[in-house]
Design an enzyme around this catalytic site. Structure first.
Site, mmCIF file in Angstrom:
data_model
loop_
_atom_site.group_PDB
_atom_site.id
_atom_site.type_symbol
_atom_site.label_atom_id
_atom_site.label_comp_id
_atom_site.label_asym_id
_atom_site.label_seq_id
_atom_site.Cartn_x
_atom_site.Cartn_y
_atom_site.Cartn_z
ATOM 1 N N ASP A 12 0.867 -1.187 0.000
ATOM 2 C CA ASP A 12 0.000 0.000 0.000
ATOM 3 C C ASP A 12 0.899 1.232 0.000
ATOM 4 O O ASP A 12 2.121 1.124 0.166
ATOM 5 C CB ASP A 12 -0.919 0.003 1.239
ATOM 6 C CG ASP A 12 -1.864 1.209 1.262
ATOM 7 O OD1 ASP A 12 -2.336 1.633 0.192
ATOM 8 O OD2 ASP A 12 -2.124 1.748 2.353
ATOM 9 N N SER A 13 0.290 2.398 -0.138
ATOM 10 C CA SER A 13 1.067 3.640 -0.060
ATOM 11 C C SER A 13 1.535 3.909 1.374
ATOM 12 O O SER A 13 2.467 4.669 1.598
ATOM 13 C CB SER A 13 0.205 4.819 -0.534
ATOM 14 O OG SER A 13 -0.882 4.996 0.362
ATOM 15 N N GLY A 45 -3.730 9.191 -3.642
ATOM 16 C CA GLY A 45 -5.042 9.702 -4.033
ATOM 17 C C GLY A 45 -5.021 11.030 -4.755
ATOM 18 O O GLY A 45 -5.996 11.386 -5.415
ATOM 19 N N CYS A 76 -4.604 -1.518 -1.921
ATOM 20 C CA CYS A 76 -4.788 -0.087 -2.159
ATOM 21 C C CYS A 76 -5.787 0.070 -3.295
ATOM 22 O O CYS A 76 -5.551 -0.409 -4.409
ATOM 23 C CB CYS A 76 -3.444 0.533 -2.548
ATOM 24 S SG CYS A 76 -3.567 2.248 -3.060
ATOM 25 N N THR A 78 -6.661 2.869 -4.770
ATOM 26 C CA THR A 78 -6.216 3.848 -5.780
ATOM 27 C C THR A 78 -5.305 3.165 -6.793
ATOM 28 O O THR A 78 -5.453 3.347 -8.009
ATOM 29 C CB THR A 78 -5.468 5.008 -5.091
ATOM 30 O OG1 THR A 78 -6.201 5.404 -3.947
ATOM 31 C CG2 THR A 78 -5.311 6.189 -6.022
ATOM 32 N N GLU A 154 -3.002 7.703 9.050
ATOM 33 C CA GLU A 154 -1.551 7.613 9.270
ATOM 34 C C GLU A 154 -1.208 8.172 10.653
ATOM 35 O O GLU A 154 -0.398 7.600 11.384
ATOM 36 C CB GLU A 154 -0.795 8.402 8.186
ATOM 37 C CG GLU A 154 -0.828 7.764 6.807
ATOM 38 C CD GLU A 154 0.051 6.513 6.672
ATOM 39 O OE1 GLU A 154 1.053 6.391 7.395
ATOM 40 O OE2 GLU A 154 -0.281 5.663 5.832
ATOM 41 N N CYS A 190 -11.070 3.020 0.392
ATOM 42 C CA CYS A 190 -9.643 3.291 0.599
ATOM 43 C C CYS A 190 -9.266 2.440 1.803
ATOM 44 O O CYS A 190 -9.977 2.456 2.816
ATOM 45 C CB CYS A 190 -9.413 4.768 0.894
ATOM 46 S SG CYS A 190 -7.734 5.105 1.494
ATOM 47 N N THR A 191 -8.176 1.692 1.678
ATOM 48 C CA THR A 191 -7.842 0.748 2.756
ATOM 49 C C THR A 191 -7.427 1.442 4.047
ATOM 50 O O THR A 191 -7.403 0.816 5.109
ATOM 51 C CB THR A 191 -6.725 -0.215 2.296
ATOM 52 O OG1 THR A 191 -5.621 0.558 1.814
ATOM 53 C CG2 THR A 191 -7.230 -1.147 1.214
ATOM 54 N N HIS A 192 -7.107 2.725 3.981
ATOM 55 C CA HIS A 192 -6.810 3.457 5.212
ATOM 56 C C HIS A 192 -8.066 3.640 6.080
ATOM 57 O O HIS A 192 -7.966 3.784 7.295
ATOM 58 C CB HIS A 192 -6.261 4.856 4.904
ATOM 59 C CG HIS A 192 -4.789 4.883 4.582
ATOM 60 N ND1 HIS A 192 -4.288 4.468 3.380
ATOM 61 C CD2 HIS A 192 -3.724 5.294 5.319
ATOM 62 C CE1 HIS A 192 -2.962 4.617 3.382
ATOM 63 N NE2 HIS A 192 -2.599 5.123 4.549
#
Ligand code: DGL
Length: 268
Positions: A12-13, A45, A76, A78, A154, A190-192
């Site tokens: 992921d990012s 994103g 992710c 995106t 984050e 969005c996985t976040h």
């Protein structure tokens, strides 16, 4: 003697893929995972499709060559909605991407009004329009893209407090007007965002199902791995790698909470 098992690389990012890691560990407790967070290029994103397509296939080809996993999970939305075919073409192993959970959200909705909360990139993609046309033709769908929520997730996993006012502001458009008042399901595209599920719940008054794709990814991975023989595991299985200079100890603690024994900075 070295251990035997499947080795899966989750990408992921940033820390978002950890929401997918939880589901994979629940379904496949015997699998060994490595994790890569592309800190250097986050947030994805707000990057163009061209930028992501220029970066991801090459980066993932070199990561899979270096780590030699049996399968790659692009955790992710995106990246998946933008570059999955070119990532698949660049790596020689099975690749599992994320499909925003629009189909289950439409099926579960009673009011036939749903929201899709993703990154600005994801909610703009024709891929998402196609999912809505195919699987939610009977629904009114409100879309919202946010990079501030990525930053909040984050922050949370780096041990900082989540700003609930930011959450309120960012998701307000999904609950506005006549359609918004009816929304009974929000796709966390969005996985976040599943990392903020508890906080999101706390700032919305109406009753909402927050639906993500983590379990579906774990199920798909289970299918894919069933065709791959197990083998001796490399010593780096169960480690997290961060692209860039950050080796913040609080963040390393978050990775260790998700089962990654060590967190290592990876300079390009
Ligand atoms: N976690 C990612 C997603 O699912 C991307 C977040 C970002 O870097 O913008 O879309």
């Amino acid at each position: 003697m070295s251990k035997i098992g499947h080795h899966v690389l989750v990408f992921d990012s940033g820390v978002g893929g950890l929401s997918v890691v939880s589901e994979i560990r629940a379904r496949l407790p015997q699998a060994f995972l490595s994790y890569v967070a592309d800190d250097e290029f986050r947030p994805y994103g707000n990057k163009s499709e061209a930028q992501l397509r220029a970066r991801l296939p090459e980066l993932l080809a070199s990561l899979t060559e270096m780590l030699n996993p049996d399968a790659l999970v692009i955790a992710c939305n995106t990246a998946s909605t933008t570059a999955l075919p070119s990532i698949r073409a660049a790596v020689g192993i099975p690749v599992i991407g994320v499909v925003p959970a629009i189909k289950p959200a439409a099926e579960r909705s009673r009011t036939k009004a749903i929201g899709v909360l993703g990154t600005p990139g994801t909610v703009r993609r024709s891929y998402v329009d196609d999912l809505i046309a195919d699987f939610a033709p009977d629904c009114q769908v409100l879309l919202k893209g946010s990079t501030r929520l990525v930053a909040e997730a984050e922050a949370k996993l780096a041990g900082r407090p989540v700003n609930l006012d930011v959450l309120r502001e960012e998701i307000a458009p999904l609950f506005e007007g006549r359609i918004g008042a009816d929304v009974d399901g929000v796709v966390l595209a969005c996985t976040h965002f599943p990392l903020l599920r508890k906080e999101l719940r706390s700032v919305v008054r109406q009753s909402v199902n927050w639906i993500d794709s983590g379990e579906a990814i774990a199920r798909r991975l289970d299918d894919v791995l069933s065709d791959i023989p197990v083998r001796a595991l490399p010593h780096h299985a169960q480690m997290a790698f961060l692209v860039g200079p950050d080796t913040d100890t609080v963040r390393a603690k978050a990775f260790s909470d998700y089962g990654f024994a060590r967190t290592i900075g990876l300079l390009e």
